[in-house]
Design an enzyme around this catalytic site. Structure first.
Site, short mmCIF file in Angstrom:
data_model
loop_
_atom_site.label_atom_id
_atom_site.label_comp_id
_atom_site.label_asym_id
_atom_site.label_seq_id
_atom_site.Cartn_x
_atom_site.Cartn_y
_atom_site.Cartn_z
N SER A 1 -58.13 37.86 -12.67
CA SER A 1 -56.67 37.89 -12.68
C SER A 1 -56.17 39.04 -11.82
CB SER A 1 -56.16 38.05 -14.12
OG SER A 1 -56.13 39.42 -14.47
N LYS A 2 -54.87 39.01 -11.58
CA LYS A 2 -54.24 40.06 -10.77
C LYS A 2 -54.50 41.44 -11.38
CE LYS A 2 -50.01 38.22 -10.77
NZ LYS A 2 -48.59 38.14 -10.44
N ARG A 3 -54.56 41.48 -12.69
CA ARG A 3 -54.71 42.77 -13.37
C ARG A 3 -56.13 43.33 -13.27
NH1 ARG A 3 -50.03 43.91 -16.42
NH2 ARG A 3 -48.63 42.20 -15.91
#
Ligand code: GLU
Length: 507
Positions: free
Chosen positions: A256-258
């Site tokens: 994910s982006k995180r």
């Protein structure tokens, strides 16, 4: 063959999106087809200014060039869905007229009430009978409501029974029970199409032959197949391929982006300056480019995320990838995003660059750090350092000592090597260097060895200290390679500085 990359400009393009674009690109190039960029910007609530530019710049940096798109133009322009808005309604209305879609008048509150009653509520064949829509209301009531300007959406009428079966070129036959599929909104109350309607209308009108996209779109495909069928376009329906997920470095779930912040690595092609915005909290928007990666390395790394050539070959130029690529060799299972492997690829590509190319690549970074150095010096520096470097920024961080006399001394090693007995010997070495012939590093080293032998000094007591004096660290290029690049004056300066600094350290 006509393929498209169809991103929504809702923020920075995730690295997985670049892989999708790459696979489309490779297939188009391999088959002499067209690669099209289509901007899917119909969701105005999620529109982020700057995102489209970001997407174009990122793909350009990667060398993925389009044949048709918002900038290139083409026979099927416009390529931005917001500019195609008037085209979509007619198809939605046709679906309604032919009984394959319907007007739904439900207000946000009414839909909320359904969800409160049943948290798993979906709008489908069983629940649509309870709601206010053109299937439940008498025709004149529907006409009246529309004439009065009441808001409505157009929803796909998914048959209550049967299955949607389609062939995915990666997964084989995929089937979905109609009873489990929801009645997706096709046209919103503001007249904008949703992704589903716009996507299939455009794929049809733009004569797309192959849809290659991420696995997250697999569950939308039955709706798309129904739309092709209802609109009478099944004969020319594109072939679908859903790419495997990209997994976190530890293999636990989807990247994910995180994860950029979590695993301290870039998950975007380019840095994205909008991270101050509130909803981006916790995300790290460093790009591969800014982290010192070469686009060739990123492309090579991404190509092998989910695709495998069936041989041991790992290093592929874009031309070799184009040649070797095929959809059949894409795996169904997820591919782990191994950042260490990305660095390994980058290291390989750095070795392939000439010193002049590397100099041009790192000069902006050096400048940004306030380092100015002569081109010839930087070229030589690159040739000494490149075998030790994984990302371009490390030239300046790891090799900083070539540009300053303010060194971070490795105190632990200085403690081990520096003592009252060796101190006068280093002074002797300084005096030797003051008069030594400055030549290429091989002959300087040979002469130096003779000097050591004559003086009765052991190389093992002197050379590590010279290294620590010149670079502050035990790592780095050969001592005489450094001497050659730094020059006599600077070497003497560093060695005198070191004597003082080392004395302080062991005190
Ligand atoms: N607009 C969709 C996206 O953002 C396109 C998915 C597709 O390729 O159909 O990825």
């Amino acid at each position: 063959m006509r393929v498209r990359f169809a991103p929504s400009p809702t923020g920075a393009l995730h690295i997985g999106g670049v892989r999708t674009a790459l696979f489309n690109y490779l297939l188009a190039r391999k088959h002499g087809g067209q690669f099209i960029l289509r901007i899917e910007d119909t969701d105005q609530n999620r529109f982020v200014p700057g995102a489209e530019n970001y997407i174009t710049e990122a793909l350009e940096w990667c060398g993925l060039t389009f044949d048709e798109g918002p900038e290139q133009g083409g026979d099927y322009a416009p390529y931005r869905q917001s500019e195609r808005k008037p085209m979509y309604r007619q198809y939605a209305e046709r679906l309604v007229a032919e009984g394959n879609a319907y007007y739904a008048f439900d207000t946000a509150e009414e839909l909320e009430a359904f969800r409160t009653k049943d948290p798993n509520f979906i709008y489908n064949h069983s629940t649509r009978t309870l709601a206010a829509n053109s299937l439940t209301l008498p025709p004149d009531e529907v006409t009246k409501r529309i004439a009065a300007g009441q808001h409505y959406v157009i929803r796909l009428k998914v048959p209550a029974e049967g299955k949607v079966v389609f062939n995915d070129l990666i997964r084989g036959e995929v089937s979905f029970d109609n009873s489990l599929i929801d009645d997706k909104v096709l046209l919103k109350s503001d007249g904008m199409p949703t992704y589903h309607l716009a996507n299939i209308v455009d794929d049809h009108l733009m004569k797309i032959t192959h849809v290659i996209r991420g696995e997250e779109w697999l569950s939308s495909t039955p709706h798309h197949v129904l739309l092709y069928r209802f609109l009478g376009w099944e004969d020319t329906m594109p072939a679908f391929s859903h790419l495997p997920l990209i997994l976190k470095p530890n293999g636990n779930g989807k990247l994910s982006k995180r994860d950029g912040a979590k695993f301290n690595m870039p998950v975007f092609p380019l840095s994205w300056p909008h991270h101050e915005e509130e909803n981006y909290e916790g995300e790290r928007f460093t790009g591969f480019r800014e982290a010192g990666f070469l686009p060739e390395a990123v492309i090579n790394f991404l190509a092998l995320l989910g695709w495998n050539p069936g041989t041991d070959q790992e290093i592929f130029s874009i031309e070799e990838l184009t040649e070797a690529f095929s959809l059949e060799k894409i795996n169904k299972s997820g591919a782990r995003f191994d950042f260490e492997k990305a660095k390994w690829f980058n290291h390989q590509y750095i070795q392939q660059k000439s010193d002049a190319e590397l100099t041009a690549l790192i000069q902006p970074d050096l400048k940004a750090r306030g380092i100015t150095a002569d081109t010839k010096f930087v070229e030589k520096f690159c040739s000494l350092m490149k075998s030790r470097i994984n990302v371009l920024t490390e030239f300046a961080t790891v090799g900083y000592y070539f540009f300053t006399e303010e060194l971070n001394y490795d105190e632990a090693n200085i403690q081990k090597k520096w003592n009252a007995e060796v101190a006068p010997k280093l002074q002797e070495v300084i005096r030797y260097i003051e008069k030594a012939e400055m030549a290429d590093h091989q002959s300087m080293e040979a002469n130096f060895k003779t000097f050591l032998a004559e003086a009765g000094y052991k190389p093992g007591e002197i050379l590590p200290l010279m290294r620590l004096a010149l670079a502050g660290t035990m790592q780095g290029p050969g001592v005489f390679e450094m001497v050659e690049l730094l020059g006599r004056e600077n070497v003497i300066l560093r060695m005198n500085n070191a004597v003082q600094a080392f004395n302080k350290i062991i005190k």
